[in-house]
Design an enzyme around this catalytic site. Sequence first.
Site, PDB file in Angstrom:
ATOM      1  N   LYS A 107     -12.516  -1.540   6.129  1.00 10.55           N
ATOM      2  CA  LYS A 107     -11.743  -2.292   6.825  1.00 10.55           C
ATOM      3  C   LYS A 107     -12.270  -2.422   8.256  1.00 10.55           C
ATOM      4  CE  LYS A 107      -9.076  -2.775   3.272  1.00 10.55           C
ATOM      5  NZ  LYS A 107      -7.936  -1.722   2.647  1.00 10.55           N
TER       6      LYS A 107
ATOM      7  N   ASP B 123      -1.883   6.542   6.086  1.00 15.10           N
ATOM      8  CA  ASP B 123      -2.843   5.906   5.786  1.00 15.10           C
ATOM      9  C   ASP B 123      -3.330   4.881   6.844  1.00 15.10           C
ATOM     10  OD1 ASP B 123      -4.377   4.139   4.434  1.00 15.10           O
ATOM     11  OD2 ASP B 123      -3.019   3.489   2.861  1.00 15.10           O
TER      12      ASP B 123
ATOM     13  N   TRP C  74       0.947  -1.253   0.021  1.00 15.68           N
ATOM     14  CA  TRP C  74       0.031  -0.078   0.104  1.00 15.68           C
ATOM     15  C   TRP C  74       0.670   1.183  -0.037  1.00 15.68           C
ATOM     16  CZ3 TRP C  74      -4.340  -0.678  -2.215  1.00 15.68           C
ATOM     17  CH2 TRP C  74      -4.928  -1.738  -1.940  1.00 15.68           C
TER      18      TRP C  74
HETATM   19  C1  LIG Z   1      -7.447  -1.351   1.427  1.00 14.81           C
HETATM   20  C2  LIG Z   1      -6.418  -0.456   1.547  1.00 14.81           C
HETATM   21  C3  LIG Z   1      -6.231   0.607   0.667  1.00 14.81           C
HETATM   22  C4  LIG Z   1      -6.970   0.820  -0.394  1.00 14.81           C
HETATM   23  O1  LIG Z   1      -8.339   1.068  -0.122  1.00 14.81           O
HETATM   24  P1  LIG Z   1      -9.530   1.637  -1.110  1.00 14.81           P
HETATM   25  O2  LIG Z   1     -10.540   2.046  -0.255  1.00 14.81           O
HETATM   26  O3  LIG Z   1      -9.840   0.100  -1.859  1.00 14.81           O
HETATM   27  O4  LIG Z   1      -9.058   2.428  -1.987  1.00 14.81           O
HETATM   28  C5  LIG Z   1      -5.140   1.642   0.871  1.00 14.81           C
HETATM   29  N1  LIG Z   1      -4.348   1.385   1.976  1.00 14.81           N
HETATM   30  C6  LIG Z   1      -4.614   0.641   2.849  1.00 14.81           C
HETATM   31  C7  LIG Z   1      -3.357   0.492   4.047  1.00 14.81           C
HETATM   32  C8  LIG Z   1      -5.580  -0.430   2.603  1.00 14.81           C
HETATM   33  O5  LIG Z   1      -5.760  -1.313   3.570  1.00 14.81           O
END
Ligand SMILES: *Cc1c(COP(=O)(O)O)cnc(C)c1O
Length: 359
Positions: free
Chosen positions: A195, A171, A102
């Site tokens: 998540k 993030d 990511w």
């Molecule tokens: C799932 C995830 C993403 C991507 O998320 P989307 O909402 O599908 O764009 C980005 N960063 C992390 C750490 C993730 O777990």
Amino acid sequence: MTRRYNFCAGPAALPDEVLKQAASEMLDYNGRGLSVMEMSHRSKEYVAIAETAEQDLRDLLDISDDYAVLFLQGGASQQFAMVPMNLMGENGVADYVNTGEWSSRGIKEARRYGRVNVAASTEDVRFTTVPAQDSWQLTPGASYVHYTPNETIGGLEYDFIPQVDAPLVADYSSSILSRPLDVSRFGLIYAGAQKNIGPAGICVVIVRKDLLGRAGPHVPTMLDYKVQADNGSMYNTPPTYAWYLSGLVFKWLKQQGGMPAMEALNLRKAGKLYDYIDGSGFYSNPVEKRYRSIMNVPFVLADAALDKTFLAEADQAGLLNLAGHRSVGGMRASIYNAVPEAAVDALIAFMKDFVQRHG
Ligand SMILES: *Cc1c(COP(=O)(O)O)cnc(C)c1O
């Protein structure tokens, strides 16, 4: 009806209580005779729902008035672009730390908007550890420093908040709300909801107000944090139902005892799973112990030829979505807030039984 245990990395499990409440209100919200999905986002009822959700999130993470809380679309991936678009400036440089899939994606996207310096990376050790802070090659006067506190695919989690001069951007998609968090250390935090917050379709952004209004002239209106903040995330029609369900999850978290209670529970859940994996002599996890994620637990079997059998038997046993990310294979148990401890116990019991029969 049988609810099974869902270990999906995202969209992930939601609390039973939340889904039951949503179901009971599906046709008639609060005696209003319509579903939340059918309400105007400008109606008194909906505005109250939206404001309550924001306030509950502020309470859970103790977010001060120095920060705006936004509920946006486009997921975390859109934040990979919005962050540089809004914060990098004309000739700025942004520092990024690369700890996995990511963060790599965030770096790739940011490069489309300006200069990116990869201040540290653990790619050479297949992202099994976090680079020590004193090894980071930070740029003096950087526009911001971006990192990924929890790498969802690798199962790698920082056990510290970096200390940097530039605004810190994180993030937090897969670990927000898993334990207490000192928001005041950050310039901006973002997290895709699917998540550990709510359903897919919404992304929470917590941004320090002094960072608003820095977007260049060509940034689309919808992607300007200041526009979204000035309009209460309702510059256009927001994802009303996802926002509502996220709000129900915030209430549920408060009822569970808030962040200290979730941290205790999450440490217990992850602790027993890692302990079993380490002691099994059959399953293994490659991540340096101190940086193991308490939300996403990847593991491999001693014999990869058994992977398919493992997944099929787990599914039969009511343990869903244990396959690792398509980029890495193996297994991964995502044990977010809404995955009960009983699910982890059931998984460990299944894993033991599997070794008995196939090990
Ligand atoms: C799932 C995830 C993403 C991507 O998320 P989307 O909402 O599908 O764009 C980005 N960063 C992390 C750490 C993730 O777990």
